[in-house]
Design a protein around this motif. Sequence first.
Motif, PDB file in Angstrom:
ATOM      1  N   VAL A 175      -2.521   0.600  -1.354  1.00 33.32           N
ATOM      2  CA  VAL A 175      -3.271  -0.619  -1.043  1.00 33.32           C
ATOM      3  C   VAL A 175      -4.248  -0.372   0.099  1.00 33.32           C
ATOM      4  CG1 VAL A 175      -3.101  -2.966  -0.105  1.00 33.32           C
ATOM      5  CG2 VAL A 175      -1.523  -2.219  -1.903  1.00 33.32           C
ATOM      6  N   PHE A 176      -3.801   0.369   1.130  1.00 37.88           N
ATOM      7  CA  PHE A 176      -4.642   0.595   2.309  1.00 37.88           C
ATOM      8  C   PHE A 176      -5.353   1.945   2.287  1.00 37.88           C
ATOM      9  CE2 PHE A 176      -1.509  -2.590   3.638  1.00 37.88           C
ATOM     10  CZ  PHE A 176      -2.386  -3.608   3.988  1.00 37.88           C
ATOM     11  N   GLY A 177      -5.442   2.554   1.106  1.00 34.68           N
ATOM     12  CA  GLY A 177      -6.284   3.725   0.898  1.00 34.68           C
ATOM     13  C   GLY A 177      -5.772   5.024   1.460  1.00 34.68           C
ATOM     14  N   LYS A 178      -4.456   5.141   1.715  1.00 33.00           N
ATOM     15  CA  LYS A 178      -3.905   6.380   2.251  1.00 33.00           C
ATOM     16  C   LYS A 178      -3.463   7.349   1.161  1.00 33.00           C
ATOM     17  CE  LYS A 178      -4.566   4.791   6.321  1.00 33.00           C
ATOM     18  NZ  LYS A 178      -5.746   5.288   7.109  1.00 33.00           N
ATOM     19  N   THR A 179      -3.288   6.865  -0.039  1.00 31.09           N
ATOM     20  CA  THR A 179      -2.991   7.710  -1.195  1.00 31.09           C
ATOM     21  C   THR A 179      -3.777   7.187  -2.384  1.00 31.09           C
ATOM     22  OG1 THR A 179      -1.117   6.368  -1.956  1.00 31.09           O
ATOM     23  CG2 THR A 179      -0.630   8.145  -0.394  1.00 31.09           C
ATOM     24  N   THR A 180      -3.959   8.050  -3.383  1.00 35.24           N
ATOM     25  CA  THR A 180      -4.664   7.625  -4.598  1.00 35.24           C
ATOM     26  C   THR A 180      -3.702   7.265  -5.713  1.00 35.24           C
ATOM     27  OG1 THR A 180      -4.826   9.931  -5.353  1.00 35.24           O
ATOM     28  CG2 THR A 180      -6.665   9.055  -4.056  1.00 35.24           C
ATOM     29  N   ARG A 181      -2.410   7.556  -5.510  1.00 32.68           N
ATOM     30  CA  ARG A 181      -1.394   7.285  -6.527  1.00 32.68           C
ATOM     31  C   ARG A 181      -0.135   6.726  -5.869  1.00 32.68           C
ATOM     32  NH1 ARG A 181      -2.651  10.118 -11.318  1.00 32.68           N
ATOM     33  NH2 ARG A 181      -4.427  11.521 -11.063  1.00 32.68           N
TER      34      ARG A 181
END
Length: 221
Positions: free
Chosen positions: A69-75
């Motif tokens: 949700v906060f863009g720290k992982t793509t999956r």
Amino acid sequence: MEHVVEYLPHSATIHQVRKNSLLLYPGEVPNQAYIVRSGSFRAYRIDNAGVEQIAGFKLTGDIFPECWVFGKTTRTMYYYEALEDSEVVTIEREVLLDLLEKRPEMWKLLFDRMVEHYTVLMLQVTALEQTHAVDKLLMTLNYLLFRFGEERSKGRYVLKLNVTHSLLAGMTGLSRETVSKELGRLRRRRVVRYGLREFSINKKALENRLDDESFSDIKLQ
């Protein structure tokens, strides 16, 4: 405590989730954010030996998968499975992030919740660092008390989570047999009570067994 769901627009959708249903899998690319409206979920992985490793839980008001949700992982990093019949609200990630940017009170509510989660997760990390089985279990019970405990009578906290021997085994890395043996000892010492419907912890008795005052001063709303 205010509920994050109260701030969501009408475009958010409510879904009923049956017990044991999986919402997300490791490696999956989500297409929406989830917020727990009621019930509970566990986040876990399965190692190469097929053993479940529980990373945490999601209760009312929690957002997941937060790293995505906060863009720290793509999956997605974990399985997310309902521990009971539950409800979630789904919303597009961009809509949620835009809402958070425009509503600072919602950001504050979410920030306070995440600080609470971080505080008690340190207890879980400490539990995993313990050498002896009983110490692992005691520290894990301390984590559960602060994260999910609700005081029903003086000093006795009922957990707002369906706690089983298998669940505790997955949290501690101990075998189910070892968990059962140590829990039996703690029940005889009146540290815990448990049955089919309820699991409770005597806070004072637990603190006496821990013999560490540094964990007795945690205050969560």
